[in-house]
Design a protein around this motif. Structure first.
Motif, PDB file in Angstrom:
ATOM      1  N   LYS A  69      16.058  -8.753  27.943  1.00 22.58           N
ATOM      2  CA  LYS A  69      15.210  -7.878  27.132  1.00 22.58           C
ATOM      3  C   LYS A  69      15.862  -7.735  25.757  1.00 22.58           C
ATOM      4  N   TYR A  70      15.699  -8.785  24.966  1.00 22.44           N
ATOM      5  CA  TYR A  70      16.389  -8.851  23.685  1.00 22.44           C
ATOM      6  C   TYR A  70      15.845  -7.839  22.682  1.00 22.44           C
ATOM      7  N   ALA A  71      14.543  -7.602  22.686  1.00 22.63           N
ATOM      8  CA  ALA A  71      13.971  -6.605  21.772  1.00 22.63           C
ATOM      9  C   ALA A  71      14.547  -5.222  22.073  1.00 22.63           C
ATOM     10  N   THR A  72      14.709  -4.906  23.343  1.00 26.62           N
ATOM     11  CA  THR A  72      15.302  -3.625  23.728  1.00 26.62           C
ATOM     12  C   THR A  72      16.754  -3.555  23.262  1.00 26.62           C
ATOM     13  N   ALA A  73      17.490  -4.638  23.451  1.00 26.98           N
ATOM     14  CA  ALA A  73      18.886  -4.670  23.008  1.00 26.98           C
ATOM     15  C   ALA A  73      18.979  -4.458  21.498  1.00 26.98           C
ATOM     16  N   ILE A  74      18.089  -5.076  20.762  1.00 25.32           N
ATOM     17  CA  ILE A  74      18.083  -4.919  19.304  1.00 25.32           C
ATOM     18  C   ILE A  74      17.712  -3.491  18.929  1.00 25.32           C
ATOM     19  N   ASN A  75      16.740  -2.904  19.619  1.00 22.58           N
ATOM     20  CA  ASN A  75      16.365  -1.515  19.340  1.00 22.58           C
ATOM     21  C   ASN A  75      17.512  -0.552  19.634  1.00 22.58           C
ATOM     22  N   LEU A  76      18.219  -0.782  20.721  1.00 21.23           N
ATOM     23  CA  LEU A  76      19.370   0.062  21.044  1.00 21.23           C
ATOM     24  C   LEU A  76      20.468  -0.072  19.981  1.00 21.23           C
ATOM     25  N   THR A  77      20.665  -1.295  19.513  1.00 21.68           N
ATOM     26  CA  THR A  77      21.658  -1.529  18.470  1.00 21.68           C
ATOM     27  C   THR A  77      21.224  -0.880  17.160  1.00 21.68           C
ATOM     28  N   ASP A  78      19.922  -0.953  16.865  1.00 19.58           N
ATOM     29  CA  ASP A  78      19.402  -0.250  15.679  1.00 19.58           C
ATOM     30  C   ASP A  78      19.682   1.251  15.777  1.00 19.58           C
ATOM     31  N   LEU A  79      19.462   1.819  16.943  1.00 20.09           N
ATOM     32  CA  LEU A  79      19.742   3.240  17.151  1.00 20.09           C
ATOM     33  C   LEU A  79      21.220   3.523  16.909  1.00 20.09           C
ATOM     34  N   GLY A  80      22.057   2.677  17.457  1.00 18.60           N
ATOM     35  CA  GLY A  80      23.490   2.846  17.252  1.00 18.60           C
ATOM     36  C   GLY A  80      23.884   2.746  15.796  1.00 18.60           C
ATOM     37  N   MET A  81      23.235   1.862  15.065  1.00 17.77           N
ATOM     38  CA  MET A  81      23.564   1.697  13.651  1.00 17.77           C
ATOM     39  C   MET A  81      23.097   2.894  12.817  1.00 17.77           C
ATOM     40  N   LEU A  82      22.114   3.632  13.314  1.00 20.67           N
ATOM     41  CA  LEU A  82      21.743   4.880  12.645  1.00 20.67           C
ATOM     42  C   LEU A  82      22.880   5.901  12.763  1.00 20.67           C
ATOM     43  N   PRO A 119      23.404 -10.111  15.578  1.00 19.63           N
ATOM     44  CA  PRO A 119      23.029 -11.521  15.422  1.00 19.63           C
ATOM     45  C   PRO A 119      23.080 -12.300  16.735  1.00 19.63           C
ATOM     46  N   ILE A 120      23.980 -11.932  17.615  1.00 18.92           N
ATOM     47  CA  ILE A 120      24.079 -12.613  18.908  1.00 18.92           C
ATOM     48  C   ILE A 120      22.811 -12.372  19.720  1.00 18.92           C
ATOM     49  N   PHE A 121      22.297 -11.148  19.696  1.00 17.92           N
ATOM     50  CA  PHE A 121      21.056 -10.856  20.421  1.00 17.92           C
ATOM     51  C   PHE A 121      19.909 -11.710  19.885  1.00 17.92           C
ATOM     52  N   PHE A 122      19.820 -11.825  18.570  1.00 17.33           N
ATOM     53  CA  PHE A 122      18.771 -12.670  17.986  1.00 17.33           C
ATOM     54  C   PHE A 122      18.951 -14.126  18.402  1.00 17.33           C
ATOM     55  N   HIS A 123      20.171 -14.621  18.333  1.00 17.67           N
ATOM     56  CA  HIS A 123      20.450 -16.004  18.711  1.00 17.67           C
ATOM     57  C   HIS A 123      20.067 -16.275  20.164  1.00 17.67           C
ATOM     58  N   ASP A 124      20.496 -15.399  21.048  1.00 17.26           N
ATOM     59  CA  ASP A 124      20.198 -15.579  22.469  1.00 17.26           C
ATOM     60  C   ASP A 124      18.706 -15.480  22.743  1.00 17.26           C
ATOM     61  N   TRP A 125      18.019 -14.613  21.997  1.00 16.11           N
ATOM     62  CA  TRP A 125      16.568 -14.460  22.154  1.00 16.11           C
ATOM     63  C   TRP A 125      15.857 -15.743  21.740  1.00 16.11           C
TER      64      TRP A 125
END
Length: 108
Positions: free
Chosen positions: A41-54, A67-73
């Motif tokens: 669930k790469y979109a979820t992983a990216i959303n969680l990382t976005d939350l963390g970056m806030l 970037p790793i999440f995007f690459h793997d996706w």
């Protein structure tokens, strides 16, 4: 999920507590890695990382893993022959990381 909710509540009660914030960031990061690697669930992983970056845009693990999440996706979608989705994910990656578009990016 419950751990993140608990840490958010604790951080609201003690916003200057570095241990709580550190645990919140680590928990978000670990959750993102888990949903990406185990559930794909790469979109979820990216959303969680976005939350963390806030919470902390300079947290090294978020900056490294995004970037790793995007690459793997992209690799996952390519393996499924979902080429339109590959293009969409690549475009989002390049929107977020424009400096990598013309470099030897790992998203081609």
């Amino acid at each position: 999920e419950r751990s993140v909710a608990s840490y958010i509540k604790a951080a609201q009660l003690a916003p200057n507590n570095k241990t709580i914030l550190g645990n919140l960031k680590a928990t978000l990061n670990n959750w993102a890695i888990d949903v990406a690697t185990k559930e794909k669930k790469y979109a979820t992983a990216i959303n969680l990382t976005d939350l963390g970056m806030l919470i902390d845009p300079e947290f090294r693990e978020f900056k490294t893993n995004m970037p790793i999440f995007f690459h793997d996706w992209v690799e996952y979608l390519a393996g499924q022959n979902q080429w339109n989705e590959v293009k969409s994910v690549q475009e989002e990656y390049w929107r977020r990381f424009p400096e990598k578009k013309d470099s030897k990016s790992h998203l081609r």
